[in-house]
Write a protein that holds these residues in place. Sequence first.
Motif, PDB file in Angstrom:
ATOM      1  N   LYS A   1       0.827  -1.205   0.000  1.00 51.19           N
ATOM      2  CA  LYS A   1       0.000   0.000   0.000  1.00 51.19           C
ATOM      3  C   LYS A   1       0.863   1.258   0.000  1.00 51.19           C
ATOM      4  O   LYS A   1       0.602   2.216  -0.746  1.00 51.19           O
ATOM      5  CB  LYS A   1      -0.909  -0.008   1.219  1.00 51.19           C
ATOM      6  N   GLY A   2       1.921   1.284   0.823  1.00 47.72           N
ATOM      7  CA  GLY A   2       2.825   2.435   0.839  1.00 47.72           C
ATOM      8  C   GLY A   2       3.549   2.619  -0.480  1.00 47.72           C
ATOM      9  O   GLY A   2       3.751   3.755  -0.939  1.00 47.72           O
ATOM     10  N   LEU A   3       3.935   1.502  -1.124  1.00 43.04           N
ATOM     11  CA  LEU A   3       4.608   1.584  -2.415  1.00 43.04           C
ATOM     12  C   LEU A   3       3.691   2.172  -3.476  1.00 43.04           C
ATOM     13  O   LEU A   3       4.113   3.008  -4.288  1.00 43.04           O
ATOM     14  CB  LEU A   3       5.096   0.191  -2.825  1.00 43.04           C
ATOM     15  N   MET A   4       2.425   1.758  -3.483  1.00 42.77           N
ATOM     16  CA  MET A   4       1.493   2.272  -4.482  1.00 42.77           C
ATOM     17  C   MET A   4       1.196   3.750  -4.261  1.00 42.77           C
ATOM     18  O   MET A   4       1.027   4.508  -5.224  1.00 42.77           O
ATOM     19  CB  MET A   4       0.200   1.458  -4.437  1.00 42.77           C
TER      20      MET A   4
ATOM     21  N   ALA B   1      11.999   8.492  -2.946  1.00 41.65           N
ATOM     22  CA  ALA B   1      11.076   7.983  -1.927  1.00 41.65           C
ATOM     23  C   ALA B   1      10.407   6.693  -2.396  1.00 41.65           C
ATOM     24  O   ALA B   1      10.233   5.747  -1.621  1.00 41.65           O
ATOM     25  CB  ALA B   1      10.021   9.040  -1.606  1.00 41.65           C
ATOM     26  N   GLU B   2      10.048   6.641  -3.680  1.00 38.52           N
ATOM     27  CA  GLU B   2       9.458   5.417  -4.226  1.00 38.52           C
ATOM     28  C   GLU B   2      10.452   4.262  -4.214  1.00 38.52           C
ATOM     29  O   GLU B   2      10.094   3.118  -3.897  1.00 38.52           O
ATOM     30  CB  GLU B   2       8.970   5.678  -5.647  1.00 38.52           C
ATOM     31  N   LEU B   3      11.708   4.546  -4.541  1.00 29.84           N
ATOM     32  CA  LEU B   3      12.731   3.495  -4.519  1.00 29.84           C
ATOM     33  C   LEU B   3      12.978   3.000  -3.103  1.00 29.84           C
ATOM     34  O   LEU B   3      13.249   1.802  -2.898  1.00 29.84           O
ATOM     35  CB  LEU B   3      14.028   4.023  -5.139  1.00 29.84           C
ATOM     36  N   ASP B   4      12.908   3.889  -2.113  1.00 29.08           N
ATOM     37  CA  ASP B   4      13.048   3.452  -0.717  1.00 29.08           C
ATOM     38  C   ASP B   4      11.915   2.506  -0.335  1.00 29.08           C
ATOM     39  O   ASP B   4      12.142   1.472   0.318  1.00 29.08           O
ATOM     40  CB  ASP B   4      13.063   4.664   0.218  1.00 29.08           C
ATOM     41  N   LYS B   5      10.686   2.863  -0.729  1.00 28.88           N
ATOM     42  CA  LYS B   5       9.549   1.976  -0.459  1.00 28.88           C
ATOM     43  C   LYS B   5       9.709   0.642  -1.195  1.00 28.88           C
ATOM     44  O   LYS B   5       9.396  -0.426  -0.649  1.00 28.88           O
ATOM     45  CB  LYS B   5       8.246   2.647  -0.889  1.00 28.88           C
ATOM     46  N   LEU B   6      10.194   0.710  -2.439  1.00 27.85           N
ATOM     47  CA  LEU B   6      10.400  -0.508  -3.210  1.00 27.85           C
ATOM     48  C   LEU B   6      11.471  -1.386  -2.579  1.00 27.85           C
ATOM     49  O   LEU B   6      11.341  -2.624  -2.538  1.00 27.85           O
ATOM     50  CB  LEU B   6      10.773  -0.157  -4.650  1.00 27.85           C
TER      51      LEU B   6
END
Length: 249
Positions: free
Chosen positions: A88-91, A130-135
């Motif tokens: 959910k956080g990644l999306m 930020a997206e790469l950190d979540k990924l």
Amino acid sequence: KKALVLSSTERQTRTLGQITNLMSIDAQRLQDIPNYLHALWYSPLQIVLAIYFLWQQLGASSMGGVLVIMITIPFTKYIAQFMGKMQKGLMESKDKRVDLNSEVLANMKVIKFQAWEEAFLKRITALREAELDKLLEYLIGFTLSRMVWNFTPLLVAIATFAAYVWSGHDLDVATALTSLALFAILRFPLFMLPQVINSAVEGMVAIGRIQSFLMADEHSPVGPGSLEQNGIRMDYVSAAYDSKKPKVN
């Protein structure tokens, strides 16, 4: 079609990036679920049959492997919940990044005129990082979950053979090979079931996002007739299109 009839309030909250991800990523996850859906019933059946034949082969010592399986079930549930939160956080991070990219592409002429390239580049780079950190967090959790689930069949075999030897039995070649064949049968559902759980968790997240979008409020079109029924009343008004207004020198 749904995006064209959203109300003005929903248009302010539903960004273009979110709608794009709903059509591309979430819809694809829902499409992938049927490929693994039947594993939800045949994997537990295979596990039960394999344990039954192990009981016939090793007796009560097979309960050592059953105990290991029962211990791993709470971990499986916790890992599935953790992966759902990560997904959910990644999306959400992906929605923000795609939305800003779409905004930049739609207003590229203004950005070029105002020389805002560097400012928007920094914003896009920050959202991408930020997206790469979540990924990265998601992939680490996925790797750890796969490691735990791949280690489970081996741990079940070790626990069963240890209980068999400690109970005073002699582990001969025939018993060991037959048991290993049954453990090989047990390995596939234990390996497949976590993947199905992961796919189901991702599918539930996708279903929630798509359902929230499809259940969003729609605007009510104003039909022919009196506007007073729609709560609109105008008296002594002169209106014209911009192209029809008189030009004042």
